[in-house]
Design a protein around this motif. Structure first.
Motif, short mmCIF file in Angstrom:
data_model
loop_
_atom_site.label_atom_id
_atom_site.label_comp_id
_atom_site.label_asym_id
_atom_site.label_seq_id
_atom_site.Cartn_x
_atom_site.Cartn_y
_atom_site.Cartn_z
N VAL A 83 54.04 17.09 11.82
CA VAL A 83 55.29 17.60 12.38
C VAL A 83 55.76 18.84 11.63
N ALA A 84 56.43 19.71 12.36
CA ALA A 84 56.97 20.92 11.76
C ALA A 84 58.22 20.64 10.94
N ASP A 85 58.90 19.55 11.26
CA ASP A 85 60.15 19.20 10.60
C ASP A 85 60.23 17.68 10.53
N ILE A 86 60.25 17.12 9.33
CA ILE A 86 60.25 15.65 9.22
C ILE A 86 61.56 15.04 9.69
N ARG A 87 62.60 15.85 9.79
CA ARG A 87 63.89 15.32 10.24
C ARG A 87 63.92 15.17 11.76
N THR A 88 63.48 16.21 12.49
CA THR A 88 63.50 16.18 13.95
C THR A 88 62.22 15.62 14.55
N ARG A 89 61.13 15.58 13.74
CA ARG A 89 59.81 15.12 14.20
C ARG A 89 59.21 16.03 15.25
N ARG A 90 59.60 17.28 15.27
CA ARG A 90 59.04 18.23 16.23
C ARG A 90 57.57 18.51 15.90
N PRO A 91 56.67 18.42 16.89
CA PRO A 91 55.25 18.69 16.62
C PRO A 91 55.02 20.17 16.27
N VAL A 92 53.94 20.41 15.54
CA VAL A 92 53.54 21.77 15.18
C VAL A 92 52.94 22.47 16.40
N THR A 93 53.20 23.77 16.53
CA THR A 93 52.55 24.59 17.57
C THR A 93 51.94 25.82 16.92
N GLY A 94 51.04 26.47 17.64
CA GLY A 94 50.38 27.66 17.13
C GLY A 94 51.29 28.86 17.01
N HIS A 95 52.48 28.78 17.56
CA HIS A 95 53.43 29.89 17.48
C HIS A 95 54.44 29.72 16.35
N ASP A 96 54.37 28.59 15.64
CA ASP A 96 55.29 28.37 14.53
C ASP A 96 54.95 29.29 13.37
N ARG A 97 55.98 29.82 12.74
CA ARG A 97 55.78 30.68 11.58
C ARG A 97 55.54 29.85 10.32
N ILE A 98 54.75 30.41 9.42
CA ILE A 98 54.40 29.78 8.16
C ILE A 98 54.42 30.83 7.07
N ARG A 99 54.61 30.40 5.84
CA ARG A 99 54.44 31.32 4.71
C ARG A 99 52.94 31.43 4.43
N ILE A 100 52.43 32.65 4.32
CA ILE A 100 50.98 32.84 4.20
C ILE A 100 50.52 33.16 2.79
N GLY A 101 51.45 33.25 1.82
CA GLY A 101 51.04 33.46 0.44
C GLY A 101 50.15 34.67 0.28
#
Length: 400
Positions: A83-101
């Motif tokens: 999940v993208a957010d453990i609070r809302t349980r929203r599933p991850v999608t390919g358009h979600d932003r991430i920190r890429i280090g």
């Protein structure tokens, strides 16, 4: 290795150097290609069930989410878990932003090489000449080229936080550094080795490279990256955050496990210490697009692009005596006999790997979200994905 904000010698441990090429990819090191390499092994067909299981195992390492995007002429596949957010349980999608280090370094190196192609800077220019007053006179031999392939010999940082626990990480999450302040922490003492003679992966090299872009273009490095790469390639999900500690728009949250077993959200985090070396935000779709265009030769002249796929001479070794494994902006890894070029990147709550064969038969972008960081165990997912994507099969369909 310097993290995108704080060193992690105590909390995460140094990048591990394994006996096998697979371990090497997972922990950052790679192996030099032979002078006359044999024909590369055949790439395995994509096994959807195995790939799904590889990113679905969120226990090894403990993670909250994962996504994998495979591309190239040998086949395409995308999958996500968690999940993208453990609070809302929203599933991850390919358009979600991430920190890429540290994948940030690929874009910074590309812009510097574009400036070289335009005659606005030379690779053999001393950094002190471009950035007067920033480095002491004893660092005069350090050139732009030394920054880009991690052969500068710059000293270790002095006087910066080195958190030993997740709780300490959180206490320092809003520490703010100007580029000049951060560079000053790595100017104490002499150079570790004559520039160009050894290789040591250091984030400070790219903090300085970003400052070179600032100076040569007359604007913040992020504006140059956006104008030269992000907008032309349509990478709308990729941003250079500057002083903003937040991720805006749909994104995957990062978490760390506390001593009491609970998870704390570390998504909002000051990235100032990683400016130019690990501060960017992106999506797996954008990273795949960037890798495709870069490897296709559309961003650089051929002679400069070649530098991104050229390791230092054989006599240039890592500090531990192993072969050099970083080129100009990329790193090399050989897994199951398949040579890959790309970059890993991580920051607290985020771990990524973008790699491809030189001919782009097989390309992959992996992004996952470990909640712990100890002794390289957080690289287990990278290891099993790389293995699945490179290990040849027998006619009976079993792995060799």
């Amino acid at each position: 290795m310097t993290s995108t904000h704080l060193t992690r010698r105590a909390f995460a441990g140094a990048a591990l150097t394994g006996a096998t090429a697979l371990t090497a990819l997972a922990a950052l090191p790679a192996h030099r290609a032979l002078a006359s390499p044999p024909s590369p092994p055949s790439l395995p067909p994509l096994d959807s069930a195995a790939l799904r299981a590889a990113i679905g195992d969120l226990e090894h390492p403990p993670s909250t989410a994962a996504q994998l995007r495979v591309g190239g002429s040998a086949g395409h596949w995308y999958g996500a878990s968690g999940v993208a957010d453990i609070r809302t349980r929203r599933p991850v999608t390919g358009h979600d932003r991430i920190r890429i280090g540290s994948i940030t370094k690929v874009l910074v190196a590309t812009v510097v090489l574009q400036l070289v192609a335009e005659g606005r800077v030379a690779l053999d220019t001393p950094v002190r000449r471009l950035l007067p007053g920033l480095l002491p006179a004893r660092f005069s031999p350090v050139t732009v080229a030394h920054l880009l392939n991690h052969t500068s010999g710059l000293p270790d940082h002095v006087g910066i936080p080195e958190p030993a626990t997740a709780e300490e990480v959180l206490r320092h999450r809003f520490d703010h550094w100007t580029p000049r302040e951060w560079v000053a922490t790595a100017t104490h003492g002499p150079l570790k080795f004559p520039p160009g003679s050894r290789q040591e992966y250091r984030g400070i090299n790219y903090v300085l490279a970003a400052l070179v872009i600032d100076e040569v273009t007359g604007r913040p490095y992020g504006e140059a990256v956006a104008a030269r790469i992000l907008r032309p390639l349509g990478m709308a999900g990729t941003v250079v955050p500057g002083d903003d500690p937040r991720i805006h728009g749909p994104h995957v949250h990062g978490y760390l496990a506390m001593a009491d077993g609970g998870l704390r959200d570390v998504t909002v985090y000051d990235q100032s210490a990683g400016r130019g070396e690990g501060d960017m935000i992106s999506t797996t779709d954008d990273l795949d697009r960037m890798l495709t265009v870069l490897f296709s030769g559309d961003l650089l002249p051929q002679e400069l692009q070649r530098l991104m796929f050229t390791l230092p001479p054989d006599e240039v070794r890592m500090l531990d005596g192993s072969p050099a494994r970083y080129s100009t902006g990329l790193q090399q890894a050989t897994v199951n006999g398949v040579t890959l070029w790309g970059k890993t990147g991580e920051t607290y709550g985020y771990k990524n790997a973008v790699f491809s064969t030189r001919d782009q038969q097989r390309r992959f972008v992996l992004a996952y979200h470990p909640t712990t960081a100890r002794d390289g165990a957080e690289s287990q997912m990278t290891a099993r994905v790389a293995d699945l994507l490179t290990r040849a099969h027998t006619p009976a369909g079993r792995y060799t």
